[in-house]
Enzyme design. Sequence first.
Site, PDB file in Angstrom:
ATOM      1  N   GLY A  16      60.654 108.207 -28.633  1.00  8.65           N
ATOM      2  CA  GLY A  16      61.868 108.563 -29.358  1.00  8.65           C
ATOM      3  C   GLY A  16      61.603 108.958 -30.789  1.00  8.65           C
ATOM      4  O   GLY A  16      62.172 109.933 -31.302  1.00  8.65           O
ATOM      5  N   CYS A  43      54.906 103.989 -24.086  1.00  8.15           N
ATOM      6  CA  CYS A  43      54.729 104.811 -22.881  1.00  8.15           C
ATOM      7  C   CYS A  43      53.328 105.393 -22.797  1.00  8.15           C
ATOM      8  O   CYS A  43      52.659 105.294 -21.773  1.00  8.15           O
ATOM      9  CB  CYS A  43      55.769 105.929 -22.848  1.00  8.15           C
ATOM     10  SG  CYS A  43      55.613 107.000 -21.398  1.00  8.15           S
ATOM     11  N   CYS A  48      53.912 103.501 -19.375  1.00  6.33           N
ATOM     12  CA  CYS A  48      54.074 104.284 -18.164  1.00  6.33           C
ATOM     13  C   CYS A  48      52.912 105.227 -17.863  1.00  6.33           C
ATOM     14  O   CYS A  48      52.560 105.420 -16.704  1.00  6.33           O
ATOM     15  CB  CYS A  48      55.390 105.062 -18.206  1.00  6.33           C
ATOM     16  SG  CYS A  48      55.844 105.736 -19.803  1.00  6.33           S
ATOM     17  N   LYS A  51      49.742 103.119 -16.830  1.00 10.37           N
ATOM     18  CA  LYS A  51      50.157 102.437 -15.602  1.00 10.37           C
ATOM     19  C   LYS A  51      50.173 103.386 -14.411  1.00 10.37           C
ATOM     20  O   LYS A  51      49.667 103.059 -13.332  1.00 10.37           O
ATOM     21  CB  LYS A  51      51.533 101.802 -15.827  1.00 10.37           C
ATOM     22  CG  LYS A  51      52.115 101.007 -14.667  1.00 10.37           C
ATOM     23  CD  LYS A  51      53.062 101.816 -13.792  1.00 10.37           C
ATOM     24  CE  LYS A  51      54.100 102.614 -14.512  1.00 10.37           C
ATOM     25  NZ  LYS A  51      55.311 101.920 -14.863  1.00 10.37           N
ATOM     26  N   GLY A 176      59.959  89.275 -11.708  1.00 12.50           N
ATOM     27  CA  GLY A 176      60.380  89.948 -10.487  1.00 12.50           C
ATOM     28  C   GLY A 176      60.856  91.363 -10.722  1.00 12.50           C
ATOM     29  O   GLY A 176      61.404  91.993  -9.822  1.00 12.50           O
ATOM     30  N   TYR A 178      60.348  95.484 -12.487  1.00  9.15           N
ATOM     31  CA  TYR A 178      59.528  96.618 -12.089  1.00  9.15           C
ATOM     32  C   TYR A 178      58.082  96.471 -12.540  1.00  9.15           C
ATOM     33  O   TYR A 178      57.150  96.842 -11.801  1.00  9.15           O
ATOM     34  CB  TYR A 178      60.140  97.930 -12.597  1.00  9.15           C
ATOM     35  CG  TYR A 178      60.020  98.182 -14.080  1.00  9.15           C
ATOM     36  CD1 TYR A 178      58.974  98.930 -14.590  1.00  9.15           C
ATOM     37  CD2 TYR A 178      60.965  97.682 -14.971  1.00  9.15           C
ATOM     38  CE1 TYR A 178      58.857  99.163 -15.957  1.00  9.15           C
ATOM     39  CE2 TYR A 178      60.862  97.919 -16.332  1.00  9.15           C
ATOM     40  CZ  TYR A 178      59.806  98.660 -16.816  1.00  9.15           C
ATOM     41  OH  TYR A 178      59.689  98.882 -18.158  1.00  9.15           O
ATOM     42  N   ILE A 179      57.843  95.903 -13.727  1.00  6.12           N
ATOM     43  CA  ILE A 179      56.473  95.745 -14.196  1.00  6.12           C
ATOM     44  C   ILE A 179      55.705  94.795 -13.287  1.00  6.12           C
ATOM     45  O   ILE A 179      54.555  95.057 -12.900  1.00  6.12           O
ATOM     46  CB  ILE A 179      56.453  95.248 -15.653  1.00  6.12           C
ATOM     47  CG1 ILE A 179      57.068  96.288 -16.585  1.00  6.12           C
ATOM     48  CG2 ILE A 179      55.027  94.941 -16.105  1.00  6.12           C
ATOM     49  CD1 ILE A 179      57.195  95.834 -18.031  1.00  6.12           C
ATOM     50  N   GLU A 182      55.066  96.527  -9.876  1.00  3.87           N
ATOM     51  CA  GLU A 182      54.109  97.631  -9.982  1.00  3.87           C
ATOM     52  C   GLU A 182      52.682  97.115 -10.094  1.00  3.87           C
ATOM     53  O   GLU A 182      51.784  97.573  -9.376  1.00  3.87           O
ATOM     54  CB  GLU A 182      54.466  98.510 -11.183  1.00  3.87           C
ATOM     55  CG  GLU A 182      55.718  99.341 -10.958  1.00  3.87           C
ATOM     56  CD  GLU A 182      56.177 100.083 -12.193  1.00  3.87           C
ATOM     57  OE1 GLU A 182      56.969 101.037 -12.049  1.00  3.87           O
ATOM     58  OE2 GLU A 182      55.760  99.719 -13.319  1.00  3.87           O
ATOM     59  N   ARG A 199      61.118  82.923 -11.348  1.00  2.00           N
ATOM     60  CA  ARG A 199      61.965  81.750 -11.595  1.00  2.00           C
ATOM     61  C   ARG A 199      63.269  81.823 -10.817  1.00  2.00           C
ATOM     62  O   ARG A 199      63.941  80.809 -10.609  1.00  2.00           O
ATOM     63  CB  ARG A 199      62.248  81.602 -13.088  1.00  2.00           C
ATOM     64  CG  ARG A 199      63.070  82.697 -13.702  1.00  2.00           C
ATOM     65  CD  ARG A 199      63.286  82.424 -15.191  1.00  2.00           C
ATOM     66  NE  ARG A 199      63.962  81.149 -15.379  1.00  2.00           N
ATOM     67  CZ  ARG A 199      64.033  80.518 -16.545  1.00  2.00           C
ATOM     68  NH1 ARG A 199      63.438  81.027 -17.609  1.00  2.00           N
ATOM     69  NH2 ARG A 199      64.696  79.378 -16.646  1.00  2.00           N
ATOM     70  N   ARG A 205      66.291  93.094  -9.800  1.00  6.19           N
ATOM     71  CA  ARG A 205      67.740  93.028 -10.029  1.00  6.19           C
ATOM     72  C   ARG A 205      68.224  94.376 -10.555  1.00  6.19           C
ATOM     73  O   ARG A 205      67.579  95.000 -11.385  1.00  6.19           O
ATOM     74  CB  ARG A 205      68.076  91.938 -11.045  1.00  6.19           C
ATOM     75  CG  ARG A 205      67.834  90.534 -10.534  1.00  6.19           C
ATOM     76  CD  ARG A 205      68.318  89.491 -11.530  1.00  6.19           C
ATOM     77  NE  ARG A 205      68.013  88.145 -11.077  1.00  6.19           N
ATOM     78  CZ  ARG A 205      68.752  87.449 -10.221  1.00  6.19           C
ATOM     79  NH1 ARG A 205      69.854  88.001  -9.720  1.00  6.19           N
ATOM     80  NH2 ARG A 205      68.412  86.225  -9.861  1.00  6.19           N
ATOM     81  N   THR A 312      61.689 105.802 -21.096  1.00  9.40           N
ATOM     82  CA  THR A 312      61.134 106.793 -22.012  1.00  9.40           C
ATOM     83  C   THR A 312      61.979 108.061 -22.104  1.00  9.40           C
ATOM     84  O   THR A 312      62.264 108.533 -23.213  1.00  9.40           O
ATOM     85  CB  THR A 312      59.690 107.137 -21.602  1.00  9.40           C
ATOM     86  OG1 THR A 312      58.876 105.976 -21.791  1.00  9.40           O
ATOM     87  CG2 THR A 312      59.130 108.279 -22.422  1.00  9.40           C
ATOM     88  N   HIS A 437      61.642 121.632   6.662  1.00  9.57           N
ATOM     89  CA  HIS A 437      60.933 120.903   7.712  1.00  9.57           C
ATOM     90  C   HIS A 437      59.497 121.395   7.855  1.00  9.57           C
ATOM     91  O   HIS A 437      59.240 122.600   7.735  1.00  9.57           O
ATOM     92  CB  HIS A 437      61.676 121.108   9.041  1.00  9.57           C
ATOM     93  CG  HIS A 437      61.070 120.372  10.186  1.00  9.57           C
ATOM     94  ND1 HIS A 437      61.229 119.019  10.356  1.00  9.57           N
ATOM     95  CD2 HIS A 437      60.296 120.816  11.216  1.00  9.57           C
ATOM     96  CE1 HIS A 437      60.587 118.653  11.453  1.00  9.57           C
ATOM     97  NE2 HIS A 437      60.013 119.718  11.984  1.00  9.57           N
ATOM     98  N   GLU A 442      63.721 116.094   3.748  1.00  7.13           N
ATOM     99  CA  GLU A 442      64.772 116.660   4.608  1.00  7.13           C
ATOM    100  C   GLU A 442      65.750 115.600   5.118  1.00  7.13           C
ATOM    101  O   GLU A 442      66.877 115.920   5.491  1.00  7.13           O
ATOM    102  CB  GLU A 442      64.170 117.423   5.782  1.00  7.13           C
ATOM    103  CG  GLU A 442      63.492 116.564   6.824  1.00  7.13           C
ATOM    104  CD  GLU A 442      62.924 117.376   7.979  1.00  7.13           C
ATOM    105  OE1 GLU A 442      63.683 118.186   8.560  1.00  7.13           O
ATOM    106  OE2 GLU A 442      61.744 117.182   8.316  1.00  7.13           O
TER     107      GLU A 442
END
Length: 448
Positions: A16, A43, A48, A51, A176, A178-179, A182, A199, A205, A312, A437, A442
């Site tokens: 940013g 980032c 990101c 990662k 729990g 995304y980090i 991943e 915990r 979530r 980001t 296809h 699809e």
Amino acid sequence: MSEFDYDLFVIGAGSGGVRASRIAASHGARVAVAEEHRVGGTCVIRGCVPKKLLVYGAHFAEDIHDARKFGWEVADCKFNWDVLRDNVLAEVDRLEGLYGQTLDSHKVTVFKTRATLIGPQKVRLADGQEISAERILIATGGWPFVPEFPGSEHAITSNEVFHLDKLPKRVVIAGGGYIANEFAGIFNEFGSKVTIVNRGDTILRGYDEQIRDRLLQISMTKGIDFKFNAPFQSIEKNDDGTLTVHLENCDAITADAVLIATGRTPNTKGLGLEDVGVELDAHGAIKVDETNQSSVPSIYAVGDVTNRIQLTPVAIREGQAFADSVFGGKPTVVDYTNVPSAVFSHPPIGAVGMTEAEARNKLGSIRTYTSDFRAMKNVLAGRNERALYKMIVNAATDQVVGLHMIGPDAPEILQAAAIAVKAGLTKADFDATVALHPSMAEELVLLK
């Protein structure tokens, strides 16, 4: 001549801050930016980008195995953590250099040091130098949150995980989100024994329940262990360098590394914000209006430090909107509806719009469509892993209000599909589109 040293002083050269700096400079503003760590921010330096490179590296574990079913005579392979780590860090160095070149080419002055506020229009650098600016932008991002408990100093966060001297054989990951998920996928594919300790009783979530349940199922099938409702009590460092993790409601776990991935908090401590009257919320985030202006008219903030949406691309949009509005004569407000997101787990998740639960609460009458299938590649490879696509539709208008996907390349597919959701297209519009296809994508136009 202006009474100020600069028209704009930016604290933080992350996504940013860099975008706001270069756009403001392109509009003719005299801009300076201070960065106490490395240009590029979370980032590029410790988030990101590195990662995702680890995610690519981890995917080769399954790809090499599957290649044999496609006729390739692949010899037994050995993974070398040192090679991947060093190559990733070299790429980070390269990108940091490019970010620096971008600021330099726009004649933005860069101070590679910490800056703090000493007034509504004045900052002090770590060497004591004081600089005035007509406007100040705070873009210091977020920082990993580490709960306080005995032995927490023995754990690492996502900041340090890219610099490990060696690949741990056993990893405990706290969290729990995304980090956590991943890095669980990454380390598991590299051959580590991975245990996720949460915990609470739910992973991811905010994501659709069916999608997160599918990831949990697949992760467990891949060998990742999950401990729910098990808050940390302590971490004990043993004589041999290993760590013993003591948990509530669970037996102790011995590991070679403990990664704390329990969320990120706005990086506002010690900036002098309160001293100059900038209002913060209960989490330490800077309160801003839709124009990114704080409670002090000359001070603005963008990105994770405002704790609106910690992504980001959102920080970049906010930085652009700020610069165009304040210095470009183009008033711009960021639209936060239908922002797509991804979890680069194994397999990855892509999502945009409302979950089924959110849609039922807000709209009442909805329709849901799902496709539960094995990707063609997985079929031939003998891999039982199934993808799941889910569409949420407003029953009253036929408008698609949510798309949620887990499966190979889900984020790549979701980005294009998010345009349709953002545009307010209907289920009939999807149905009227001819399928491409054979492809996994699809399925989005064949949902019944």
